[in-house]
Write a protein that holds these residues in place. Sequence first.
Motif, PDB file in Angstrom:
ATOM      1  N   PRO A 170      41.793  31.022  28.670  1.00  0.00           N
ATOM      2  CA  PRO A 170      40.660  31.609  28.755  1.00  0.00           C
ATOM      3  C   PRO A 170      40.746  33.207  29.456  1.00  0.00           C
ATOM      4  O   PRO A 170      40.078  34.197  28.888  1.00  0.00           O
ATOM      5  N   GLN A 171      41.653  33.105  30.236  1.00  0.00           N
ATOM      6  CA  GLN A 171      41.887  34.588  31.012  1.00  0.00           C
ATOM      7  C   GLN A 171      42.298  35.597  29.767  1.00  0.00           C
ATOM      8  O   GLN A 171      42.114  36.571  29.705  1.00  0.00           O
ATOM      9  N   THR A 172      43.583  35.024  29.012  1.00  0.00           N
ATOM     10  CA  THR A 172      44.295  35.738  28.263  1.00  0.00           C
ATOM     11  C   THR A 172      43.346  36.325  27.142  1.00  0.00           C
ATOM     12  O   THR A 172      43.153  37.488  26.559  1.00  0.00           O
ATOM     13  N   ARG A 173      42.404  35.406  26.703  1.00  0.00           N
ATOM     14  CA  ARG A 173      41.530  35.567  25.723  1.00  0.00           C
ATOM     15  C   ARG A 173      40.596  36.820  26.014  1.00  0.00           C
ATOM     16  O   ARG A 173      40.335  37.841  25.579  1.00  0.00           O
ATOM     17  N   GLY A 174      40.100  36.623  27.192  1.00  0.00           N
ATOM     18  CA  GLY A 174      39.121  37.605  27.784  1.00  0.00           C
ATOM     19  C   GLY A 174      39.817  38.976  27.960  1.00  0.00           C
ATOM     20  O   GLY A 174      39.189  39.810  27.373  1.00  0.00           O
ATOM     21  N   ARG A 175      41.073  38.969  28.260  1.00  0.00           N
ATOM     22  CA  ARG A 175      41.631  40.237  28.361  1.00  0.00           C
ATOM     23  C   ARG A 175      41.833  40.757  27.179  1.00  0.00           C
ATOM     24  O   ARG A 175      41.734  42.064  27.081  1.00  0.00           O
ATOM     25  N   ILE A 176      42.181  40.292  26.089  1.00  0.00           N
ATOM     26  CA  ILE A 176      42.533  40.543  24.931  1.00  0.00           C
ATOM     27  C   ILE A 176      41.053  41.105  24.208  1.00  0.00           C
ATOM     28  O   ILE A 176      41.080  42.372  23.638  1.00  0.00           O
ATOM     29  N   GLN A 177      40.197  40.510  24.421  1.00  0.00           N
ATOM     30  CA  GLN A 177      38.677  40.775  23.677  1.00  0.00           C
ATOM     31  C   GLN A 177      38.398  42.059  24.448  1.00  0.00           C
ATOM     32  O   GLN A 177      37.804  43.037  23.749  1.00  0.00           O
ATOM     33  N   GLU A 178      38.515  42.265  25.856  1.00  0.00           N
ATOM     34  CA  GLU A 178      38.392  43.263  26.321  1.00  0.00           C
ATOM     35  C   GLU A 178      38.948  44.548  25.833  1.00  0.00           C
ATOM     36  O   GLU A 178      38.473  45.608  25.354  1.00  0.00           O
TER      37      GLU A 178
END
Lengths: 321, 321
Positions: free
Chosen positions: A29-37
């Motif tokens: 989830p963290q990676t995901r958020g960072r990438i989406q950001e």
Amino acid sequence: MTMADLARLAGVSKITVSRALADSPLVNPQTRGRIQELAREHGYKLNVSARNLRLRRSHTVAVIVEMKPTSDRTMLDPYPLTLLGGISQELTAAGYSVLLTTRQGASAAAVQAADGLILLGQGARQDAVRRFDKLGLPMVVWGAQGGSDAHVVIGSDNRLGGALVAGHFIRLGRRLPVFVGNPSHPEIYERLSGFVDALAEHGVKPLLIRRDEFTLASGTDAVHSLAARKVPFDALFACNDLLAMGAIRALQGLGREVPGDVAVVGYDDMPLAASFLPPLSSVHQDWQEGGVRLARKMLALIRGEPARSEMLPVSLVVRST
Amino acid sequence: MTMADLARLAGVSKITVSRALADSPLVNPQTRGRIQELAREHGYKLNVSARNLRLRRSHTVAVIVEMKPTSDRTMLDPYPLTLLGGISQELTAAGYSVLLTTRQGASAAAVQAADGLILLGQGARQDAVRRFDKLGLPMVVWGAQGGSDAHVVIGSDNRLGGALVAGHFIRLGRRLPVFVGNPSHPEIYERLSGFVDALAEHGVKPLLIRRDEFTLASGTDAVHSLAARKVPFDALFACNDLLAMGAIRALQGLGREVPGDVAVVGYDDMPLAASFLPPLSSVHQDWQEGGVRLARKMLALIRGEPARSEMLPVSLVVRST
DNA sequence: GCAGCAATTGTTATCGATATCAAGATATCG
DNA sequence: CGATATCTTGATATCGATAACAATTGCTGC
């Protein structure tokens, strides 16, 4: 700015970016958020062609509209656009695009690559329908349920429409109704037969005045021809609003009261109907909703779910005629 | 069935197939013919996604239509569809597809991937136009020439339309004309100012009755308000046919002759106009041609050619009002 | 007879995404 | 503590077309 670029920026691999942007639960989830950001920040835009190529589908539905400016009502009325609006709204929400074409343009590669086909205004041409059938694509047709029904058909309940008008006339005590229209058009045929059947239950048999054009002039003409032949009638059901309006003008011209002497009901309830003088009674169909249903059926077919033909309810709007 | 398959069948390489199908002079005419024949025979279909990916363009033009059923005439009239017809015809012929969207759906990936943008019915919303400008795509707008004109605008010559009506009234000897409509709509504003300027040359100053809705009711209402205020007038120019029809009904209701007491001219020359009773005089625009022009401008822009805004001629159709 | 050119065909890389299968890291359990 | 399961990430191949460059053939001219 591609996925590879984003991957470099985020210090991960392309595939992780792909997964992150697809909200895959496979990525942290963290990676995901960072990438989406990051994607938002850099204004990353997915390359649709690349995805379509890889996934072997186009995320596109071709809508084939009959647009030739003929006497056919498709051109005259604003409805196809409303249908299109409904279709577009629903398909877009599901991530699909709407490719608009005419019958002529339907051989283009892009159409053949569509994930599905929606046919509008092809009512009278079963041959056209069959031609597209051969493409082997999911297909949904707007119109009347045909006898064979190899394909899914969505349309409003034209029989019900006819029956509603019949009921209205019976309630008014009319015994000499006339139907004006072109029953070789499948949808109109349904309206007529709903009308006829419902009247028959009360022992009433309507007169059919066949008119092929869906115009005001055609409506006036129908009434004049009735008058010339001295045919008695006390109710008139026109298969479309323009015909009804034309008929009313003709009746008024002949000194006959509407609805006193002759009750008139149209079909489609076009925007003009309400502000016509006198305000026209008409059978109302919800075109926007029709478009939405067409789109939903299409999506179901694309997902491989079974889908059946469907009819939308109509309602009679009684105004002053 | 891909190019690779075809290549195997023909005993050549993929690239030769690609060239042959593109009618490239690089391949031997005989080979070319043989390959094209094979392709036809096996029903080969180009994979659009693959080509688009490789060529980095989509061969697609997004058309953004305002479809919300508001009081705006876009919804009421059949014209957008005719425009669409013209656009579709021309773009299809050039090998492009038409992607139909609403303003809401315009953020979809497929739209962003389009090679160009055509905006219809956004007349009143300059903000919307600017928003799409930012996408940096070739863009053509249907409407009235705005003051700034950062983008290419195609529209019919609304000033000329107004002037034609003015000339008509002058020729009839009318000195007290009225204009009915909503001049905050840029296209309507042009009609009004063309009307005003042409009248001014003959020392005539029209009265403006502002009406925001483009409906029959609004037309009747305008006439009633004039009558209530006992304003004298002998000519009426409605900025759309529905308004004109409403006005005529109201005039008739008040016992005033059309065109004897008041000459009336509408705008758009909708199909209904000719069969209205009395047949309505109106300013005619060729929507199909408008669509074709929009498409041609778009193609020019895509090719990188310079393109200027353009106005289409209109004509006054004098009937019985 | 050989350099040089035109005509024709082919090899390899590439467009930008995603599926498959593999693998490292961490957690869980007996 | 070792083994297995779970979570997370990645390397590689692939979708189907086309561009750039290379290679082959046959011909021309000196």
